[in-house]
Design an enzyme around this catalytic site. Structure first.
Site, mmCIF file in Angstrom:
data_model
loop_
_atom_site.group_PDB
_atom_site.id
_atom_site.type_symbol
_atom_site.label_atom_id
_atom_site.label_comp_id
_atom_site.label_asym_id
_atom_site.label_seq_id
_atom_site.Cartn_x
_atom_site.Cartn_y
_atom_site.Cartn_z
ATOM 1 N N ALA A 1 -3.786 7.401 -5.341
ATOM 2 C CA ALA A 1 -2.384 6.979 -5.380
ATOM 3 C C ALA A 1 -2.409 5.476 -5.676
ATOM 4 C CB ALA A 1 -1.702 7.270 -4.056
ATOM 5 N N ALA B 1 0.845 -1.198 0.000
ATOM 6 C CA ALA B 1 0.000 0.000 0.000
ATOM 7 C C ALA B 1 0.879 1.247 0.000
ATOM 8 C CB ALA B 1 -0.936 -0.013 1.201
ATOM 9 N N ASN B 2 0.276 2.405 0.180
ATOM 10 C CA ASN B 2 1.030 3.655 0.302
ATOM 11 C C ASN B 2 0.324 4.566 1.301
ATOM 12 O OD1 ASN B 2 -0.876 5.522 -1.183
ATOM 13 N ND2 ASN B 2 -0.508 3.982 -2.762
ATOM 14 N N ARG B 3 0.883 5.750 1.533
ATOM 15 C CA ARG B 3 0.409 6.611 2.619
ATOM 16 C C ARG B 3 -0.742 7.532 2.252
ATOM 17 N NH1 ARG B 3 3.887 6.013 6.731
ATOM 18 N NH2 ARG B 3 6.077 5.530 6.226
#
Ligand code: CTP
Ligand code: CA
Length: 219
Positions: A99, A33-35
């Site tokens: 994102a 995943a990402n932030r």
């Protein structure tokens, strides 16, 4: 003439917004995943709906309330996000704020991966579909295609190149080298064929309202 409610600037327009991160599974309990918090995308969806647009919000996993008058679809992976976006066409505009994970695990383990003598096993990745670039080449391409570019360096230069490479009409570039992801303020540059417009640092809600306003001008 239209009864008690005045006609709003984006009445009759359909706009797709993507938001949040995507989660790409590795095994039943783990993912890449990402932030991304989804805040900017949700704010944009809400601002467009306030101007009267019919908004389809396709979001990865986030912890946010659905803005008023927005139709929300929750997805996990880039593949699901892509399918949901394409199923929502036609649209007058699409604003791709998500994102999206660039890569997914090449093999998803059916059972939870266990520690063993040979670990760690290398994680093989493969590319995800680029939703924005694919939509840009589609016959059903929305009239206005807006991408976001999160950069940590050479923000404007990278975003100018990204706009051309991906076939977007506008790119909203932001510098994510600070605490923008998850934070409440955003300093963005709006890149179009007319050039680069740099906005002052603004709350994400203000960025959303300004961008919605510009989209209403354009449509
Ligand atoms: N995007 C997308 N699908 C992907 C990756 C990105 O639709 N698989 C969209 C994002 O929603 C954003 C824009 O493309 O609007 C730019 O995303 P970004 O990650 O900045 O660009 P990339 O082309 O993936 O380049 P890089 O991550 O290498 O900077
Ligand atoms: Ca990317």
């Amino acid at each position: 003439a239209l009864g008690t409610t005045a006609r709003k600037r984006l009445s009759g327009r359909h706009i797709i917004v993507t938001a949040g991160p995507t989660h790409e599974p590795i095994d039943p309990v783990r993912y890449i995943a990402n932030r991304s918090s989804g805040k900017q995308g949700f704010a944009i969806a809400g601002a467009l709906a306030t101007l009267g647009a019919r908004v389809t919000l396709v979001t990865g996993p986030v912890d946010l309330a659905t803005p008023a008058n927005v139709e929300r679809y929750d997805v996990e992976t880039a593949r699901e996000m892509s399918e949901t976006v394409f199923a929502a066409l036609p649209a007058d505009a699409a604003v791709m704020v998500a994102a999206v994970a660039d890569w997914r695990a090449a093999d998803i383990a059916v059972q939870k991966l266990k520690k063993n003598d040979a670990d760690p096993a290398p994680l093989r990745l493969e590319r995800n579909i680029d939703i924005l670039a694919t939509l840009a080449r589609d016959p059903r391409r929305p009239r206005l295609l807006v991408g976001f570019a999160a950069e940590t360096e050479q923000v404007v230069d990278h975003a100018i190149a990204k706009r051309l490479r991906k076939g977007a009409d506008w790119i909203v570039a932001n510098d994510v080298s600070g605490d923008v992801m998850g934070g409440d303020a955003n300093r963005v540059h709006l890149i179009s064929d007319a050039g680069v417009e740099s906005w002052e640092s603004l709350p994400k809600s203000e960025v959303a309202q300004r961008l919605a306003d510009r989209i209403a001008d354009e449509l």
